[in-house]
Every structure is written in structure tokens, then in C-alpha cells.
Enzyme design. Structure first.
Site, PDB file in Angstrom:
ATOM      1  CE1 TYR A 138       5.016  19.227  -2.626  1.00  0.00           C
ATOM      2  CE2 TYR A 138       6.520  18.391  -4.284  1.00  0.00           C
ATOM      3  CZ  TYR A 138       5.262  18.424  -3.712  1.00  0.00           C
ATOM      4  OH  TYR A 138       4.265  17.640  -4.237  1.00  0.00           O
ATOM      5  CE  LYS A 193      -7.302  26.728  -7.387  1.00  0.00           C
ATOM      6  NZ  LYS A 193      -8.611  26.522  -8.059  1.00  0.00           N
ATOM      7  CG  ASP A 225      -9.133  24.164 -10.356  1.00  0.00           C
ATOM      8  OD1 ASP A 225      -8.475  24.953 -11.069  1.00  0.00           O
ATOM      9  OD2 ASP A 225     -10.119  24.534  -9.686  1.00  0.00           O
ATOM     10  CG  ASP A 249       5.277  15.951  -7.473  1.00  0.00           C
ATOM     11  OD1 ASP A 249       5.592  15.082  -8.302  1.00  0.00           O
ATOM     12  OD2 ASP A 249       5.251  15.737  -6.235  1.00  0.00           O
ATOM     13  CG  ASP A 253       3.168  11.700 -11.244  1.00  0.00           C
ATOM     14  OD1 ASP A 253       4.256  12.134 -11.660  1.00  0.00           O
ATOM     15  OD2 ASP A 253       3.054  11.038 -10.196  1.00  0.00           O
TER      16      ASP A 253
HETATM   17  C1  IPM Z   1       9.174  13.505  -8.409  1.00  0.00           C
HETATM   18  C2  IPM Z   1       8.966  12.702  -7.170  1.00  0.00           C
HETATM   19  C3  IPM Z   1       9.628  13.466  -6.075  1.00  0.00           C
HETATM   20  C4  IPM Z   1       8.802  14.626  -5.628  1.00  0.00           C
HETATM   21  C5  IPM Z   1      10.344  12.757  -4.990  1.00  0.00           C
HETATM   22  C6  IPM Z   1      11.239  11.648  -5.481  1.00  0.00           C
HETATM   23  C7  IPM Z   1      11.105  13.683  -4.103  1.00  0.00           C
HETATM   24  O1  IPM Z   1       7.640  12.429  -6.933  1.00  0.00           O
HETATM   25  O2  IPM Z   1      10.309  13.760  -8.760  1.00  0.00           O
HETATM   26  O3  IPM Z   1       8.169  13.928  -9.006  1.00  0.00           O
HETATM   27  O4  IPM Z   1       7.835  14.463  -4.870  1.00  0.00           O
HETATM   28  O5  IPM Z   1       9.116  15.704  -6.058  1.00  0.00           O
HETATM   29 MN    MN Z   2       6.322  13.213  -8.481  1.00  0.00          MN
END
Ligand code: IPM
Ligand code: MN
Length: 361
Positions: A138, A193, A225, A249, A253
Site C-alpha cells: 500500500y 510469502k 495463503d 489487511d 478480516d
Molecule cells: C482497513 C481498511 C482500510 C485499508 C481502508 C479504510 C484504508 O480496509 O483499515 O483495514 O484498506 O487498509
Molecule cells: Mn481492511
């Protein structure tokens, strides 16, 4: 102690509701003399009005105040000409400009939050993902190249300094914890990785170097993975996981889903001087303004803020207030009478908030 100033950005979608919930819980736990919540604008809605997603005065407030509390930012369709989302920019700018390099994402199964992994009961999943938050893939944000409408590239950036500090953060955190639920071992798992890319092999080698200073903590490795399988099959093996930005990231989730979802998953983004606290979820515009959102992720992020401030200011009373809020959340969930929509109940955002405030006494 002078009042602590909290730069408070409600943002978009459910952002205002969940932020107000957290503010109410913080004031119930700590009284009205500890915090000044300074409301500052920002987000995709603000961009539509003013052309700025993170106005200068908001950035200055975030930089100069004691901590940042944020609801959520982003609205569908509000995008830059290159197609990337405007709302995300608020967050990403704060990360880069305030150097919030460690994104701390606890994954903990609380009572009443039913895991899709039926074998695990509360406490059976309890690990923290430390996501490197300022570089990795990023870092290229806004600087990727699209050539002749044929080829697009973004560069993955891994630095010694960036990796070293986030690895150290992970090892320090493991030291402060009680180990993995499975075997009580303090363990840092490096998620990368390294089998495919040099940049990840470098990331791993720096983590190895840092590990030498922490002989009491086991070092462990998992490819990004493979860890998606392990987090479902043996989540109790994990204590602290350190990962490059994009991998962190994604797996945060996944981890959140194993303990009841994004609505219950907090997040803290921490640098050496600044820190931002926000639920790990997005702005959920589909349910915004209906009092349906769960405030739990934001409230639990606020308790992370209390602990961080307690550390910064040597003010143990703040950490103690954080413990009381965590206990109140746990109690409300365990009672099972006030349950938010995303955990299968029907409690409104304000009802959840009030139940937690009552439990605080
Ligand atoms: C997170 C979100 C962010 C990201 C956004 C809000 C920039 O998905 O904090 O995980 O992609 O990092
Ligand atoms: Mn996120």
C-alpha cells in the site's frame, strides 16, 4: 491532569452512530472531566461538499491532540478519477503522515459471540494481528503506474526500518500477553510469502534478527495463503501474528469473521507519537442512520485508546477504566439479553450502548 483532547472524526455511513456510542461509554466510565472530544470533519461526504477528504484543520487536530477516535469513512461511488476510493484516503493519509506503523487487530472470541468454528468457545481464540501499516504494497497508493492503458504496476516496498519496528512491536506485545490459548506459549508468527518474493524473504530475515532479542518468545512462520487455512483449523495456536500491510489487511478480516464478524472487531493504529482508534469495519452505508449498527467494535477500540493513553501518560486509572468497559461488554454479551443485529439479535446501536453503560454501574 489537564483534559485529554481527542480528535474525533465521525466520518460517513454508520461512523457518527458508532462514534457517539463510544463517546457515551467513555464518559460513563471515566466521567466528564477527563476528555475533550473535539469533533473534526472528514470523509467522503465532506469531500463531496468541500473537495477535501482530510481538511488541514482536521489533520492538525489529529497531529496535535492526544489521540484520534474515528467512526468510519467511505461512500459508494465517491471515487477519484483513477477509480480508487476517496474515503480510504482519510485513513491512509493519517497512517502515512503520522507514521502509525503498527496496526493492532485483536481477534478474540467473547462469550455470546458465536464463532462459525463450532469447536471453539469463548477465550478459545485469542490472538492479535500486527499489520505493518505504512509500507508494503500500500506504500504505492497514488503512485502506481498505468502504461498505455495496457499495463498497471504498484510496487511492494519493504524497508529494514519499517520491518524492524513493527516486528519489535509484535514481540513486545507477545511478552505482555499470556501466550496462545492452545499451549500457553508466547509466539510471534511471521506471515509472508518468503517462498516467492525477495521482498518478503527480506521481511522474514529482519523478523529473525529482531527475534534474537526475544528468546522467551517463539518465532513461527506461515505463508499468507497457508495461514488462511490455519486460522480456521487451529486458531488457538496463535498469539501474535506480524504481517506485511496487504496481508495484514486481508487476514484481519478473516480473523474477525471467526470471532463474530467485523462489528465486534476493534483496531488501533499506533506510531511512536500518535495513534488512531477505529473499529475494523467500514462505513456500512446500507444500514447507516437506522440505529442498526453495532457499536461494539468502536467501543472496544476506545478501550484500546484508554490503554494506550494510560501508557503514554503513566495514568493507570485510564487502563483500569478500559478494563471496566471490556468487562461490561463481556457481561452484556454473556447475559445474552441485549444482542446486536450482526450477532443474531435485535438490539439497536443505542440499546447496546445503554446496556454497556448500565453494566458499568
Ligand atoms: C482497513 C481498511 C482500510 C485499508 C481502508 C479504510 C484504508 O480496509 O483499515 O483495514 O484498506 O487498509
Ligand atoms: Mn481492511
Amino acid at each position: 491532569m489537564p483534559k485529554l483532547k481527542i480528535a474525533t472524526i465521525e466520518g460517513d455511513g454508520i461512523g457518527p452512530e458508532v462514534t457517539q456510542a463510544a463517546v457515551k461509554v467513555l464518559e460513563t466510565a471515566c466521567g466528564h472531566d477527563i476528555f475533550d472530544f473535539e469533533m473534526v470533519p472528514g470523509g467522503a461526504g465532506h469531500y463531496q461538499k468541500s473537495g477535501q477528504v482530510l481538511p488541514d484543520e482536521t489533520f492538525t487536530a489529529c497531529r496535535d491532540m492526544d489521540a484520534i477516535l474515528h467512526g468510519a469513512a467511505g461512500l459508494p461511488g465517491v471515487v477519484y478519477p483513477d477509480g480508487t476510493e476517496v474515503g480510504n484516503e482519510l485513513h491512509l493519509q493519517l497512517r502515512f503522515r503520522l507514521d502509525l506503523y503498527a496496526n493492532v487487530r485483536p481477534v478474540k472470541l467473547l462469550p455470546g459471540a458465536v464463532s462459525p468454528l463450532r469447536a471453539f468457545k469463548d477465550g478459545g481464540i485469542d490472538y492479535v494481528i500486527i499489520r505493518e501499516n505504512t509500507e508494503g504494497l500500500y506504500a504505492s497508493r497514488g503512485a502506481g503506474v498505468v502504461l498505455r492503458d495496457e499495463v498497471a504496476t504498484d510496487t511492494l516496498m519493504v524497508t529494514r526500518k519499517g520491518t524492524e519496528r513493527v516486528a519489535r512491536f509484535a514481540f513486545e506485545l507477545s511478552r505482555a500477553r499470556a501466550g496462545a490459548p492452545l499451549d500457553g506459549k508466547r509466539r510471534v508468527t511471521v506471515c509472508d510469502k518468503a517462498n516467492i518474493l525477495r521482498s518478503y524473504a527480506f521481511f522474514r530475515s529482519i523478523c529473525d534478527e529482531v527475534a534474537r532479542d526475544y528468546e522467551d518468545v517463539e518465532i513461527d512462520y506461515a505463508y499468507a495463503d497457508a495461514i488462511t487455512v490455519h486460522l480456521l483449523k487451529r486458531p488457538d495456536f496463535y498469539d501474535v501474528i506480524v504481517a506485511e500491510n496487504m496481508f495484514g489487511d486481508i487476514i484481519s478480516d478473516l480473523g474477525a469473521t471467526t470471532v463474530g464478524g467485523m462489528g465486534i472487531s476493534p483496531s488501533a493504529e499506533i506510531g511512536d507519537k500518535h495513534a488512531l482508534f477505529q473499529g475494523a469495519h467500514g462505513s456500512a452505508p446500507d444500514i447507516a442512520g437506522q440505529n442498526l449498527a453495532s457499536p461494539l467494535a468502536t467501543i472496544l477500540s476506545a478501550t484500546m485508546m484508554l490503554r494506550w493513553l494510560a501508557d503514554q501518560r503513566s495514568a493507570p486509572a485510564l487502563a483500569e477504566a478500559g478494563d471496566r468497559i471490556d468487562a461490561a461488554v463481556t457481561q452484556v454479551l454473556a447475559d445474552g439479553e441485549t444482542v446486536p443485529h450482526d450477532l443474531g439479535g435485535s438490539a439497536k446501536c443505542t440499546e447496546m450502548t445503554d446496556a454497556i453503560c448500565r453494566a458499568l454501574g
